[in-house]
Write a protein that holds these residues in place. Sequence first.
Motif, PDB file in Angstrom:
ATOM      1  N   TYR A   1     -17.097   3.636   2.013  1.00 13.63           N
ATOM      2  CA  TYR A   1     -15.699   3.207   2.194  1.00 13.63           C
ATOM      3  C   TYR A   1     -15.576   1.706   2.466  1.00 13.63           C
ATOM      4  N   THR A   2     -16.528   1.136   3.207  1.00 13.54           N
ATOM      5  CA  THR A   2     -16.389  -0.293   3.514  1.00 13.54           C
ATOM      6  C   THR A   2     -16.789  -1.153   2.324  1.00 13.54           C
ATOM      7  N   ARG A   3     -17.522  -0.544   1.336  1.00 15.71           N
ATOM      8  CA  ARG A   3     -17.791  -1.186   0.056  1.00 15.71           C
ATOM      9  C   ARG A   3     -18.075  -2.681   0.164  1.00 15.71           C
ATOM     10  N   GLN A   4     -19.070  -3.008   0.997  1.00 14.62           N
ATOM     11  CA  GLN A   4     -19.423  -4.411   1.177  1.00 14.62           C
ATOM     12  C   GLN A   4     -20.524  -4.812   0.213  1.00 14.62           C
TER      13      GLN A   4
ATOM     14  N   LYS B   1     -21.256   7.408   4.605  1.00 18.25           N
ATOM     15  CA  LYS B   1     -19.856   7.518   4.175  1.00 18.25           C
ATOM     16  C   LYS B   1     -19.096   6.239   4.526  1.00 18.25           C
ATOM     17  N   ARG B   2     -19.373   5.715   5.723  1.00 13.36           N
ATOM     18  CA  ARG B   2     -18.734   4.468   6.105  1.00 13.36           C
ATOM     19  C   ARG B   2     -19.142   3.337   5.161  1.00 13.36           C
TER      20      ARG B   2
END
Lengths: 416, 416
Positions: free
Chosen positions: B399-402, B395-396
């Motif tokens: 969200y961090t979409r790197q 999930k992280r």
Amino acid sequence: MITILKGNIISADKINEFKIFKDSFLVAEDGKIVGIFEKLPQKYKDEKVEDYGNKLIFQAFSDMHLHGPQYAMLGTGLDLQLLDWLNTYTFPVEAQFKDQELARDVYQKLAKELVRNGTTRVCMFSSTHVDSTLILMEELDKAGISGYVGKVNMDRNGGKNYQETTEESLKETKRWLAKCNFKNIKPIITPRFTPACSDELLKQLGKIAIKSELPIQSHLSENKNEIEWVKKLCPDSKEYWETYKKHKLWTNKTLMAHCVHSTESELEAIKKAGVYVVHCPSSNQNVISGYAQVKEMLNKGVRVVLGSDIAGGDHISMFENIVDAIKVSKGNHYNSNYKIPFLTVEEAFYLATSASAPFFNERPGLAKNNVLNVIILDDSNLPFTDKLSIKERFKRAIYTRQKDAIVAVYNGVKIY
Amino acid sequence: MITILKGNIISADKINEFKIFKDSFLVAEDGKIVGIFEKLPQKYKDEKVEDYGNKLIFQAFSDMHLHGPQYAMLGTGLDLQLLDWLNTYTFPVEAQFKDQELARDVYQKLAKELVRNGTTRVCMFSSTHVDSTLILMEELDKAGISGYVGKVNMDRNGGKNYQETTEESLKETKRWLAKCNFKNIKPIITPRFTPACSDELLKQLGKIAIKSELPIQSHLSENKNEIEWVKKLCPDSKEYWETYKKHKLWTNKTLMAHCVHSTESELEAIKKAGVYVVHCPSSNQNVISGYAQVKEMLNKGVRVVLGSDIAGGDHISMFENIVDAIKVSKGNHYNSNYKIPFLTVEEAFYLATSASAPFFNERPGLAKNNVLNVIILDDSNLPFTDKLSIKERFKRAIYTRQKDAIVAVYNGVKIY
């Protein structure tokens, strides 16, 4: 020391206008801007020029509200509203920052990632722990970041293992202030928010702030339940803002995060005192707080700056937060039947850069005597570059928010 | 050819659940999944294992609605609503794609960037130009992407130099279909939207779709002014959807982008026909179309998939579009006084991956016989990894979409 950067320079001198200097020279002496020149002045003719060719050179970002320890929980637990979110996820994570080794690891990574994303100035909450707060300040300072960090004060309504007594909180604050001795990172008084701070604590913090001439940061009117709670906790204050004002924590160097549900009179009090509203659009969406009326605040003359508010916010990139600010304001535009105007790209970029200039005793834009505080961005992986104006390329660069397009970052000196 | 990937595997088999396989083996033969195993089966013991250690392995993305030529204008001109935005910015840009050299440059960069962001499947609009459309298909195919591309049809209400006659449009469509011969990129019938297509054009396109057994993509009920316009243009259709249905363009292989303002009866018709709604949250915010009620659509049993809709949307990363979908749905939650539930991370990820599986004749998740269509992501630059579960880390990661955390992408074979 003379620094000369050549490229396409963009400066947000005013809130709704980019000043564009195509193929020009940005000159700094000892890390402070001398000026922007189309032709390099004669006196610099023998100096080294950092030639960034067709790249974009623009102001680096100020993140005016974020929580250092919450970087550990970035992008997790975003399924609750504010008060439940704090108790379920946030306080237990922050409590772990008693562990200095853990703090060192998280804060090193955070500092590196901030620079990597072009954020050179911060106003940041730490946890309650003094020694870990000093580690955070040290790591930001080492990374070349400027700004303010606050040891968090909270003597009520905390979590398990995450609450101080009033005495501890004040004693530890004094211990912390005595140890703050960093080049570019300074202390800021940081009562978490009224529900977590007794009247006595707020009162004493107000005294410390005045005595030591320190700025102040806290939270205000983020969530409807929070506001109701404050009303119950502080029956002698008619509105939330008065709980800070009462204890002299309401100054022109006070940052108040959110102000999503501020009334007309609260906004009037904010304006009158010169308090800064820190708009945190990503966080307001994630923990479903509501939608701040930023455009109306600006129209009233309220000072608004931008914050990522990680980890209620989900991203430390201020590109992301600029785009979120625009999208949220377009929501307000839509919900007002297209009556309230939305934030332009120019305005949202200004909030993330120039709007905080007075807080750092500077002028908006790449003004003379400001610190050389810039990002250099290479947009050559995108098509059509020769068909777009510098301004269009810059707007595209903001929207495409490519971390890997950032090729250099300066904050006085080159830090990436 | 046997491919064995080892790591932490996540599969979205159901809409509100991640299936997690810690430290396991994902095995494929000839580019198709055989299974996920905690221990490598004996028969593969001599095969080479790509060991991705502690990294995350999960389904690659399907972008079910985007406009190839608009990649040239990404993040620019987002200050107008749909119809003005089309005439002022979009049609003039698309008209330039008559130039095949320009098309080659833009489409090469687009294909590369899609793969770089983990998008391996697309349903894409091209421009009206047949030769440039073939270039787009060729470049996507070469990059290892699968899916559908459509030459756009529009014989009314286009821009200057950007409109076909009905005859031209049909003749060119036939010329295009005869030339489509790519491994993984197939044609899709693409009337732009009812305001840009005469009855006669839609009728003939419906016939071509049936005869050649082709899927269909278009736009539906995106903007209130657009809907009013359709009512005037098509007085014999009570609702917008009927303008497509009338000409047999309304099938269980039809994709309809947006459906922001679809009525109960329109949604009922969508459900009945098995039409796919392509939700485009970024675009809906940027050109201020409104807020699609995705959660309610899902509750009704409507098939919903996700699209970036560049360049009304501002980002091709489906991580970004997943986060936008959640944020928009939280806006609906807030505006409904917390009554309509919001999309979970699980649900939004499902929309960007498994939800389109039936469109590609597959099953949801990393199911047996599906193409090995995965992203490998390294989240080791983030802290706290050892304290989080695989699900929390995933999930992280969303969200961090790197982009730079994506270390490999497979679509049958390794394509990045």
